[in-house]
Design a protein around this motif. Sequence first.
Motif, PDB file in Angstrom:
ATOM      1  N   ASP A 147      -5.085  13.495 -11.931  1.00 47.90           N
ATOM      2  CA  ASP A 147      -4.125  14.529 -12.304  1.00 47.90           C
ATOM      3  C   ASP A 147      -2.741  14.063 -11.839  1.00 47.90           C
ATOM      4  O   ASP A 147      -2.622  13.312 -10.870  1.00 47.90           O
ATOM      5  N   PRO A 148      -1.709  14.462 -12.552  1.00 46.72           N
ATOM      6  CA  PRO A 148      -0.341  13.958 -12.322  1.00 46.72           C
ATOM      7  C   PRO A 148       0.068  14.027 -10.850  1.00 46.72           C
ATOM      8  O   PRO A 148       0.665  13.082 -10.311  1.00 46.72           O
ATOM      9  N   GLU A 149      -0.248  15.134 -10.239  1.00 54.08           N
ATOM     10  CA  GLU A 149       0.008  15.341  -8.809  1.00 54.08           C
ATOM     11  C   GLU A 149      -0.516  14.168  -7.974  1.00 54.08           C
ATOM     12  O   GLU A 149       0.218  13.533  -7.220  1.00 54.08           O
ATOM     13  N   THR A 150      -1.801  13.899  -8.141  1.00 54.77           N
ATOM     14  CA  THR A 150      -2.457  12.830  -7.379  1.00 54.77           C
ATOM     15  C   THR A 150      -1.912  11.460  -7.773  1.00 54.77           C
ATOM     16  O   THR A 150      -1.666  10.605  -6.909  1.00 54.77           O
ATOM     17  N   ALA A 151      -1.726  11.264  -9.059  1.00 54.54           N
ATOM     18  CA  ALA A 151      -1.234   9.974  -9.542  1.00 54.54           C
ATOM     19  C   ALA A 151       0.115   9.637  -8.919  1.00 54.54           C
ATOM     20  O   ALA A 151       0.382   8.493  -8.551  1.00 54.54           O
ATOM     21  N   ALA A 152       0.950  10.668  -8.789  1.00 48.82           N
ATOM     22  CA  ALA A 152       2.297  10.442  -8.258  1.00 48.82           C
ATOM     23  C   ALA A 152       2.246   9.981  -6.799  1.00 48.82           C
ATOM     24  O   ALA A 152       3.101   9.225  -6.348  1.00 48.82           O
ATOM     25  N   ARG A 153       1.234  10.429  -6.060  1.00 42.38           N
ATOM     26  CA  ARG A 153       1.106  10.037  -4.662  1.00 42.38           C
ATOM     27  C   ARG A 153       0.309   8.748  -4.492  1.00 42.38           C
ATOM     28  O   ARG A 153       0.139   8.265  -3.367  1.00 42.38           O
ATOM     29  N   SER A 154      -0.237   8.227  -5.585  1.00 42.01           N
ATOM     30  CA  SER A 154      -1.133   7.078  -5.485  1.00 42.01           C
ATOM     31  C   SER A 154      -0.360   5.770  -5.436  1.00 42.01           C
ATOM     32  O   SER A 154       0.859   5.736  -5.593  1.00 42.01           O
ATOM     33  N   ALA A 155      -1.080   4.707  -5.226  1.00 43.57           N
ATOM     34  CA  ALA A 155      -0.467   3.381  -5.220  1.00 43.57           C
ATOM     35  C   ALA A 155      -0.088   2.939  -6.629  1.00 43.57           C
ATOM     36  O   ALA A 155       0.495   1.869  -6.811  1.00 43.57           O
ATOM     37  N   GLY A 156      -0.410   3.766  -7.608  1.00 45.43           N
ATOM     38  CA  GLY A 156      -0.043   3.443  -8.977  1.00 45.43           C
ATOM     39  C   GLY A 156       1.460   3.224  -9.122  1.00 45.43           C
ATOM     40  O   GLY A 156       1.894   2.366  -9.886  1.00 45.43           O
ATOM     41  N   VAL A 157       2.240   3.985  -8.370  1.00 46.46           N
ATOM     42  CA  VAL A 157       3.690   3.828  -8.453  1.00 46.46           C
ATOM     43  C   VAL A 157       4.117   2.467  -7.889  1.00 46.46           C
ATOM     44  O   VAL A 157       5.060   1.850  -8.401  1.00 46.46           O
ATOM     45  N   ARG A 158       3.398   1.982  -6.873  1.00 49.77           N
ATOM     46  CA  ARG A 158       3.710   0.641  -6.361  1.00 49.77           C
ATOM     47  C   ARG A 158       3.475  -0.417  -7.438  1.00 49.77           C
ATOM     48  O   ARG A 158       4.240  -1.385  -7.546  1.00 49.77           O
ATOM     49  N   HIS A 159       2.426  -0.224  -8.207  1.00 49.46           N
ATOM     50  CA  HIS A 159       2.144  -1.174  -9.288  1.00 49.46           C
ATOM     51  C   HIS A 159       3.315  -1.239 -10.260  1.00 49.46           C
ATOM     52  O   HIS A 159       3.755  -2.322 -10.643  1.00 49.46           O
ATOM     53  N   ALA A 160       3.793  -0.065 -10.626  1.00 44.99           N
ATOM     54  CA  ALA A 160       4.912  -0.029 -11.562  1.00 44.99           C
ATOM     55  C   ALA A 160       6.150  -0.678 -10.947  1.00 44.99           C
ATOM     56  O   ALA A 160       6.862  -1.445 -11.610  1.00 44.99           O
ATOM     57  N   GLN A 161       6.382  -0.402  -9.679  1.00 45.47           N
ATOM     58  CA  GLN A 161       7.543  -0.994  -9.010  1.00 45.47           C
ATOM     59  C   GLN A 161       7.448  -2.520  -8.968  1.00 45.47           C
ATOM     60  O   GLN A 161       8.433  -3.229  -9.176  1.00 45.47           O
ATOM     61  N   MET A 162       6.249  -3.013  -8.678  1.00 48.12           N
ATOM     62  CA  MET A 162       6.080  -4.465  -8.604  1.00 48.12           C
ATOM     63  C   MET A 162       6.264  -5.104  -9.966  1.00 48.12           C
ATOM     64  O   MET A 162       6.814  -6.201 -10.082  1.00 48.12           O
ATOM     65  N   THR A 163       5.795  -4.418 -10.990  1.00 52.71           N
ATOM     66  CA  THR A 163       6.006  -4.947 -12.335  1.00 52.71           C
ATOM     67  C   THR A 163       7.507  -5.029 -12.628  1.00 52.71           C
ATOM     68  O   THR A 163       7.992  -6.027 -13.167  1.00 52.71           O
ATOM     69  N   ARG A 164       8.227  -3.996 -12.254  1.00 55.23           N
ATOM     70  CA  ARG A 164       9.682  -4.007 -12.438  1.00 55.23           C
ATOM     71  C   ARG A 164      10.314  -5.142 -11.646  1.00 55.23           C
ATOM     72  O   ARG A 164      11.265  -5.780 -12.107  1.00 55.23           O
ATOM     73  N   ALA A 165       9.772  -5.405 -10.461  1.00 61.17           N
ATOM     74  CA  ALA A 165      10.323  -6.478  -9.631  1.00 61.17           C
ATOM     75  C   ALA A 165      10.199  -7.822 -10.343  1.00 61.17           C
ATOM     76  O   ALA A 165      11.122  -8.650 -10.314  1.00 61.17           O
ATOM     77  N   ILE A 166       9.096  -8.026 -10.995  1.00 61.64           N
ATOM     78  CA  ILE A 166       8.914  -9.277 -11.730  1.00 61.64           C
ATOM     79  C   ILE A 166       9.981  -9.437 -12.798  1.00 61.64           C
ATOM     80  O   ILE A 166      10.507 -10.527 -13.020  1.00 61.64           O
ATOM     81  N   LEU A 167      10.291  -8.325 -13.429  1.00 57.18           N
ATOM     82  CA  LEU A 167      11.231  -8.387 -14.541  1.00 57.18           C
ATOM     83  C   LEU A 167      12.665  -8.681 -14.089  1.00 57.18           C
ATOM     84  O   LEU A 167      13.515  -8.980 -14.917  1.00 57.18           O
ATOM     85  N   ARG A 168      12.902  -8.576 -12.796  1.00 54.50           N
ATOM     86  CA  ARG A 168      14.232  -8.959 -12.298  1.00 54.50           C
ATOM     87  C   ARG A 168      14.541 -10.411 -12.642  1.00 54.50           C
ATOM     88  O   ARG A 168      15.701 -10.791 -12.791  1.00 54.50           O
ATOM     89  N   GLY A 169      13.498 -11.216 -12.774  1.00 51.88           N
ATOM     90  CA  GLY A 169      13.695 -12.625 -13.135  1.00 51.88           C
ATOM     91  C   GLY A 169      14.022 -12.829 -14.595  1.00 51.88           C
ATOM     92  O   GLY A 169      14.244 -13.950 -15.035  1.00 51.88           O
ATOM     93  N   TYR A 170      14.047 -11.750 -15.362  1.00 50.66           N
ATOM     94  CA  TYR A 170      14.241 -11.927 -16.799  1.00 50.66           C
ATOM     95  C   TYR A 170      15.478 -11.195 -17.361  1.00 50.66           C
ATOM     96  O   TYR A 170      15.701 -11.189 -18.565  1.00 50.66           O
ATOM     97  N   ASP A 171      16.241 -10.592 -16.494  1.00 51.16           N
ATOM     98  CA  ASP A 171      17.495  -9.958 -16.923  1.00 51.16           C
ATOM     99  C   ASP A 171      17.351  -9.021 -18.113  1.00 51.16           C
ATOM    100  O   ASP A 171      18.007  -9.201 -19.143  1.00 51.16           O
ATOM    101  N   LEU A 172      16.522  -8.034 -17.959  1.00 56.40           N
ATOM    102  CA  LEU A 172      16.372  -7.058 -19.038  1.00 56.40           C
ATOM    103  C   LEU A 172      17.134  -5.785 -18.696  1.00 56.40           C
ATOM    104  O   LEU A 172      17.042  -5.279 -17.583  1.00 56.40           O
ATOM    105  N   ALA A 173      17.874  -5.289 -19.660  1.00 55.72           N
ATOM    106  CA  ALA A 173      18.571  -4.021 -19.468  1.00 55.72           C
ATOM    107  C   ALA A 173      17.657  -2.867 -19.876  1.00 55.72           C
ATOM    108  O   ALA A 173      16.720  -3.053 -20.652  1.00 55.72           O
ATOM    109  N   GLU A 174      17.961  -1.669 -19.379  1.00 53.48           N
ATOM    110  CA  GLU A 174      17.222  -0.493 -19.843  1.00 53.48           C
ATOM    111  C   GLU A 174      17.659  -0.154 -21.259  1.00 53.48           C
ATOM    112  O   GLU A 174      18.806  -0.360 -21.600  1.00 53.48           O
ATOM    113  N   PRO A 175      16.794   0.383 -22.123  1.00 56.90           N
ATOM    114  CA  PRO A 175      15.405   0.726 -21.826  1.00 56.90           C
ATOM    115  C   PRO A 175      14.426  -0.422 -22.015  1.00 56.90           C
ATOM    116  O   PRO A 175      13.229  -0.210 -21.877  1.00 56.90           O
ATOM    117  N   ASP A 176      14.951  -1.603 -22.325  1.00 53.02           N
ATOM    118  CA  ASP A 176      14.046  -2.736 -22.548  1.00 53.02           C
ATOM    119  C   ASP A 176      13.138  -2.988 -21.355  1.00 53.02           C
ATOM    120  O   ASP A 176      11.975  -3.371 -21.497  1.00 53.02           O
TER     121      ASP A 176
END
Lengths: 206, 206
Positions: free
Chosen positions: A108-137
């Motif tokens: 459920d959204p509540e639980t998901a928001a507190r889960s490590a799932g957000v870390r996964h998304a953050q780490m994926t974003r970190a990888i993209l720092r090497g590729y110079d993508l602007a939002e919303p790309d």
Amino acid sequence: MARAGLTTERLVEAGAELADEVGFEQVTVSALARRFGVKVASLYSHLKSSHDLKTRIALFALEELAGRVADALAGRAGKDALAAFADAYRDYAHEHPGRYDATRLRLDPETAARSAGVRHAQMTRAILRGYDLAEPDQTHAVRMLGSVFHGYVSLEMAGSFAHTAVDTEESWSWVVDSLDALLRNRAVPGTTSGTGAPERESRPAG
Amino acid sequence: MARAGLTTERLVEAGAELADEVGFEQVTVSALARRFGVKVASLYSHLKSSHDLKTRIALFALEELAGRVADALAGRAGKDALAAFADAYRDYAHEHPGRYDATRLRLDPETAARSAGVRHAQMTRAILRGYDLAEPDQTHAVRMLGSVFHGYVSLEMAGSFAHTAVDTEESWSWVVDSLDALLRNRAVPGTTSGTGAPERESRPAG
DNA sequence: GAAGTCGCCTACAGGTTTTAGGCAAATATG
DNA sequence: CATATTTGCCTAAAACCTGTAGGCGACTTC
């Protein structure tokens, strides 16, 4: 009568092991009690319900996987980081199929928001720092990477690739290479992104 | 006492509807019997087991989805075909979430080989005819397309994209555009592939 | 060592899966 | 039309899983 020393944590950990052995679907409060040599009702002091158990296993697995990915990513950037992320993800799924399945549990959204799932998304974003993508790309790319990795591992584990002779390892490399090339092509023009102008990536050996 | 007119087909169809309403996980022989107003045991003349029911629903959904994709693909080629395939796939998942989940059921290799799953792979290969890929690249690409589509739809339906504001529709277009560009870049050089030399693809509106 | 808390137990109620056997409705046979 | 056969849905029952309530003995604390 000696006590078994049950705690929620021990139950969740044992549940994760059980999932790897018999499949996440087959993880049951009864089976877990059997494994500890106690009666079923005893577990309900530590777990709210069967669904609670499964949720906890899912959160545990997400956390564990996030840790692995973080380790793999340390000190890497660009394509190196992309490949390390991808491999950490896939290796975890192969090593712990039940836990990997657990990470796919709908939270459920509540639980998901507190889960490590957000870390996964953050780490994926970190990888993209090497590729110079602007939002919303950047967001599009985060979603695409998640999709490819999750999709590939799911289909591979489900045996969907088994009917064709081509090595899945080779396909995996091809996919990672392709994603790297794709992201480089999508980079904002005019910034110094390390390798400079987008070039044709090298084909894998085969 | 009037007979209910149960047949395996009607049960499977009703099971598919039930899946869309309450989720594939919640599809149970008992619930199905309830829906037909008969006793549970009556269904066991038409179904071998609960697992048999789920397998049949999965096969039904795979077949139905394959039909839709085939319709969508008719008369299209190149990027048009790619986008039509992708949309047919995703639309089906949104329209019939339970059936879509059913298509993800792990089938034993024997059953999988006889299922419409092979038609899906063939249709994916057909799309790639517009991109002049040689083996083993073609197989790699089939796997990648399957991974992206399945992964995206799965994550989207699981709510994994909900925490970010960016429209999932826009991301979907971005992903399809990116795949098209990627495949054009991977094409064997020197063949006439319609658009000629690989160019920078147009960015989506956003 | 007494008091109180905590952990695992027994008991039970409700639900799902699956098998076995029975009776009645539909269908075929003369 | 009567009878024989098949078929479909039923009752009954065993096995297993989830979940609740309450009890009793085992640890902790002073």
